[in-house]
Design a protein around this motif. Structure first.
Motif, PDB file in Angstrom:
ATOM      1  N   ASN A   6      12.678  13.064 -18.842  1.00 33.31           N
ATOM      2  CA  ASN A   6      11.556  13.961 -18.565  1.00 33.31           C
ATOM      3  C   ASN A   6      10.527  13.909 -19.682  1.00 33.31           C
ATOM      4  OD1 ASN A   6      12.645  14.975 -16.134  1.00 33.31           O
ATOM      5  ND2 ASN A   6      13.941  16.413 -17.267  1.00 33.31           N
ATOM      6  N   SER A   7       9.283  14.045 -19.288  1.00 26.08           N
ATOM      7  CA  SER A   7       8.184  14.137 -20.247  1.00 26.08           C
ATOM      8  C   SER A   7       7.308  15.310 -19.819  1.00 26.08           C
ATOM      9  CB  SER A   7       7.374  12.837 -20.271  1.00 26.08           C
ATOM     10  OG  SER A   7       6.301  12.924 -21.179  1.00 26.08           O
ATOM     11  N   ALA A   8       7.874  16.504 -19.936  1.00 26.35           N
ATOM     12  CA  ALA A   8       7.217  17.701 -19.418  1.00 26.35           C
ATOM     13  C   ALA A   8       5.818  17.905 -19.984  1.00 26.35           C
ATOM     14  CB  ALA A   8       8.089  18.924 -19.718  1.00 26.35           C
ATOM     15  N   PHE A  13       2.610   5.630 -12.701  1.00 31.34           N
ATOM     16  CA  PHE A  13       3.129   6.880 -13.265  1.00 31.34           C
ATOM     17  C   PHE A  13       4.327   6.598 -14.172  1.00 31.34           C
ATOM     18  CE2 PHE A  13       6.195  10.348 -13.143  1.00 31.34           C
ATOM     19  CZ  PHE A  13       5.420  11.432 -13.565  1.00 31.34           C
ATOM     20  N   ASN A  14       5.237   5.757 -13.708  1.00 30.16           N
ATOM     21  CA  ASN A  14       6.436   5.450 -14.490  1.00 30.16           C
ATOM     22  C   ASN A  14       6.092   4.781 -15.820  1.00 30.16           C
ATOM     23  OD1 ASN A  14       8.183   6.521 -12.585  1.00 30.16           O
ATOM     24  ND2 ASN A  14       8.531   4.557 -11.565  1.00 30.16           N
ATOM     25  N   ILE A  15       5.134   3.872 -15.791  1.00 26.64           N
ATOM     26  CA  ILE A  15       4.726   3.184 -17.017  1.00 26.64           C
ATOM     27  C   ILE A  15       4.155   4.175 -18.027  1.00 26.64           C
ATOM     28  CG2 ILE A  15       3.093   1.519 -18.002  1.00 26.64           C
ATOM     29  CD1 ILE A  15       3.262   0.010 -15.308  1.00 26.64           C
ATOM     30  N   LEU A  16       3.240   5.021 -17.565  1.00 28.23           N
ATOM     31  CA  LEU A  16       2.569   5.962 -18.459  1.00 28.23           C
ATOM     32  C   LEU A  16       3.523   7.035 -18.971  1.00 28.23           C
ATOM     33  CD1 LEU A  16      -0.755   6.290 -16.441  1.00 28.23           C
ATOM     34  CD2 LEU A  16      -0.385   4.985 -18.547  1.00 28.23           C
ATOM     35  N   LYS A  17       4.404   7.516 -18.102  1.00 32.45           N
ATOM     36  CA  LYS A  17       5.389   8.508 -18.538  1.00 32.45           C
ATOM     37  C   LYS A  17       6.336   7.895 -19.556  1.00 32.45           C
ATOM     38  CE  LYS A  17       9.233   9.660 -16.438  1.00 32.45           C
ATOM     39  NZ  LYS A  17      10.264  10.212 -15.528  1.00 32.45           N
ATOM     40  N   SER A  76       6.213   9.223 -28.751  1.00 30.54           N
ATOM     41  CA  SER A  76       5.971  10.664 -28.579  1.00 30.54           C
ATOM     42  C   SER A  76       4.886  11.185 -29.515  1.00 30.54           C
ATOM     43  CB  SER A  76       7.273  11.445 -28.800  1.00 30.54           C
ATOM     44  OG  SER A  76       7.796  11.186 -30.095  1.00 30.54           O
ATOM     45  N   LYS A  77       4.653  10.494 -30.625  1.00 29.28           N
ATOM     46  CA  LYS A  77       3.604  10.921 -31.547  1.00 29.28           C
ATOM     47  C   LYS A  77       2.226  10.767 -30.905  1.00 29.28           C
ATOM     48  CE  LYS A  77       1.827  10.187 -36.236  1.00 29.28           C
ATOM     49  NZ  LYS A  77       1.984   9.398 -37.496  1.00 29.28           N
ATOM     50  N   THR A  78       2.045   9.683 -30.186  1.00 30.14           N
ATOM     51  CA  THR A  78       0.777   9.451 -29.481  1.00 30.14           C
ATOM     52  C   THR A  78       0.763  10.162 -28.147  1.00 30.14           C
ATOM     53  OG1 THR A  78       0.488   7.292 -30.531  1.00 30.14           O
ATOM     54  CG2 THR A  78      -0.728   7.684 -28.482  1.00 30.14           C
ATOM     55  N   GLY A  79       1.882  10.092 -27.423  1.00 26.62           N
ATOM     56  CA  GLY A  79       1.951  10.736 -26.112  1.00 26.62           C
ATOM     57  C   GLY A  79       1.168   9.970 -25.075  1.00 26.62           C
ATOM     58  N   TYR A  80       0.239  10.655 -24.431  1.00 30.36           N
ATOM     59  CA  TYR A  80      -0.535  10.037 -23.349  1.00 30.36           C
ATOM     60  C   TYR A  80      -2.015  10.280 -23.569  1.00 30.36           C
ATOM     61  CZ  TYR A  80      -2.836   9.636 -18.818  1.00 30.36           C
ATOM     62  OH  TYR A  80      -3.721   9.324 -17.816  1.00 30.36           O
ATOM     63  N   CYS A  81      -2.822   9.278 -23.251  1.00 31.90           N
ATOM     64  CA  CYS A  81      -4.274   9.377 -23.285  1.00 31.90           C
ATOM     65  C   CYS A  81      -4.808   8.785 -21.992  1.00 31.90           C
ATOM     66  CB  CYS A  81      -4.828   8.614 -24.485  1.00 31.90           C
ATOM     67  SG  CYS A  81      -6.634   8.524 -24.543  1.00 31.90           S
ATOM     68  N   GLN A  82      -5.798   9.424 -21.416  1.00 33.81           N
ATOM     69  CA  GLN A  82      -6.335   8.995 -20.121  1.00 33.81           C
ATOM     70  C   GLN A  82      -6.783   7.547 -20.113  1.00 33.81           C
ATOM     71  OE1 GLN A  82     -10.294  10.385 -18.664  1.00 33.81           O
ATOM     72  NE2 GLN A  82      -9.105  11.504 -17.141  1.00 33.81           N
ATOM     73  N   PRO A 100      -3.835  -0.298 -32.704  1.00 34.18           N
ATOM     74  CA  PRO A 100      -3.117   0.862 -33.241  1.00 34.18           C
ATOM     75  C   PRO A 100      -4.084   1.986 -33.604  1.00 34.18           C
ATOM     76  CG  PRO A 100      -3.261  -0.876 -34.883  1.00 34.18           C
ATOM     77  CD  PRO A 100      -3.712  -1.478 -33.584  1.00 34.18           C
ATOM     78  N   GLY A 101      -3.720   3.192 -33.237  1.00 39.80           N
ATOM     79  CA  GLY A 101      -4.560   4.342 -33.556  1.00 39.80           C
ATOM     80  C   GLY A 101      -5.639   4.654 -32.540  1.00 39.80           C
ATOM     81  N   TYR A 102      -5.824   3.788 -31.526  1.00 42.11           N
ATOM     82  CA  TYR A 102      -6.878   4.024 -30.545  1.00 42.11           C
ATOM     83  C   TYR A 102      -6.655   5.309 -29.753  1.00 42.11           C
ATOM     84  CZ  TYR A 102     -10.322   0.266 -30.308  1.00 42.11           C
ATOM     85  OH  TYR A 102     -11.403  -0.546 -30.538  1.00 42.11           O
ATOM     86  N   TYR A 103      -5.415   5.638 -29.491  1.00 38.63           N
ATOM     87  CA  TYR A 103      -5.127   6.782 -28.643  1.00 38.63           C
ATOM     88  C   TYR A 103      -4.578   7.972 -29.424  1.00 38.63           C
ATOM     89  CZ  TYR A 103      -5.618   3.085 -25.181  1.00 38.63           C
ATOM     90  OH  TYR A 103      -6.095   2.038 -24.429  1.00 38.63           O
TER      91      TYR A 103
END
Length: 330
Positions: free
Chosen positions: A119-121, A153-157, A164-170, A201-204
């Motif tokens: 899970n990535s709530a 969705f699976n790739i991004l999750k 986890s430090k970066t997480g997700y960016c649109q 690295p660092g873009y997101y």
């Protein structure tokens, strides 16, 4: 959906076509899979002869089968063939070899599947909302809840958990989607990991420090290569970050050039200096550049003709760091 043979291939359980051969498509689908009035390739004049294309395929298959030899001993020839265009039938394999992601894939068997099951709530709702905004007019992602959207969705999750430090960016979504057009979800995931870790690295990161640095470098190079354009932009207070941010963050995977909030990031908004009307007018023009200028047979040769060396890039990079415009996050 049926496509002209022999250029069709099986990918993700769907019969797909080979855009390099410009096959006879259904009336509302262009050679890249975009539909209706949102076609991306309808004005391209580049058509590869079938025999020439097959010869390129054979050459690439030979290179991919002996990759270490080619990349270590014949790199100039690899670069030359990349610039001619990688046949779409081998593009996925080539991108994995060129990026080095195939090594990660082989070293991490089962890791992607494990990440998908977790899970990535913190990010799942945001990722879900962005699926419908990612190439909504492409055949692969146009169906809500369809196979393409599920795999994206699976790739991004998975990435949001992996880093986890970066997480997700649109801005990750269109990059991952383009990868998914050419390879399996697991392959696309590791390719995305390699891109984010090694190449941008660092873009997101939350403060987009690497993007700011590249924006400053871009502005400096603009003054060097096309000073009249740089002067015009500066006169009207149009900072490069106002129009290049999405180009860079999405790795040119999207053609929109407006500044938007990427997953809560609002750092770029601080660079708005000039009259709002002029800003929107400039961005509207950049958003609607003539399609003929954006086709690969026009854009790539012009890009390669720029007189910029690695030394020039390194010099500008060091210059911007010395100015203290942004931290050295790369």
């Amino acid at each position: 959906m049926e496509f002209y043979e022999p250029s069709s291939v099986q990918l993700h359980g769907v019969t797909r076509f080979d855009p390099d051969l410009s096959p006879a498509l259904l009336p509302n689908v262009d050679r890249y899979g975009f539909v209706g009035n949102h076609k991306q390739a309808s004005e391209s004049s580049q058509t590869v002869d079938v025999d020439v294309f097959r010869q390129r395929e054979i050459k690439w298959l030979e290179m991919l089968g002996n990759w270490d030899k080619w990349i270590n001993k014949k790199f100039p020839k690899v670069k030359e063939r990349c610039r001619k265009g990688i046949p779409s039938s081998v593009r996925g394999r080539a991108w994995q070899k060129l990026s080095g992601s195939f090594t990660l894939l082989n070293q991490n068997s089962g890791v992607f599947d494990d990440l998908v099951q977790r899970n990535s709530a913190e990010w799942e709702n945001m990722i879900e909302k962005d699926l419908s905004r990612t190439f909504p007019f492409h055949e692969m992602f146009s169906v809500k809840g369809g196979p393409g959207q599920r795999e994206l969705f699976n790739i991004l999750k998975a990435y949001s958990i992996y880093d986890s430090k970066t997480g997700y960016c649109q801005a990750m979504a269109p990059v991952a989607a383009v990868l998914l057009m050419h390879m399996t979800a697991e392959e696309a995931f590791w390719c995305l990991v390699m891109i984010c870790d090694k190449y941008i690295p660092g873009y997101y990161s939350p403060k987009l420090e690497a993007v700011k640095l590249d924006g400053a470098i871009f502005g400096g190079l603009l003054e060097t290569t096309v000073p009249h354009i740089a002067k015009h932009m500066k006169t009207h207070h149009v900072d490069p970050l106002l129009y290049m941010t999405e180009w860079f963050m999405c790795l040119l995977a999207r053609d929109k050039s407006f500044v938007q909030n990427h997953s809560g990031h609002d750092e770029i908004g601080a660079y708005t200096k000039g009259p709002v009307t002029l800003l929107f007018e400039t961005n509207e023009r950049l958003k609607h550049l003539p399609m003929s200028l954006m086709q690969e047979d026009s854009l790539i040769p012009v890009s390669l003709s720029l007189k910029l060396s690695k030394k020039d890039l390194k010099r500008e990079h060091e210059h911007q760091l010395a100015k203290g415009n942004t931290s050295n996050s790369r």
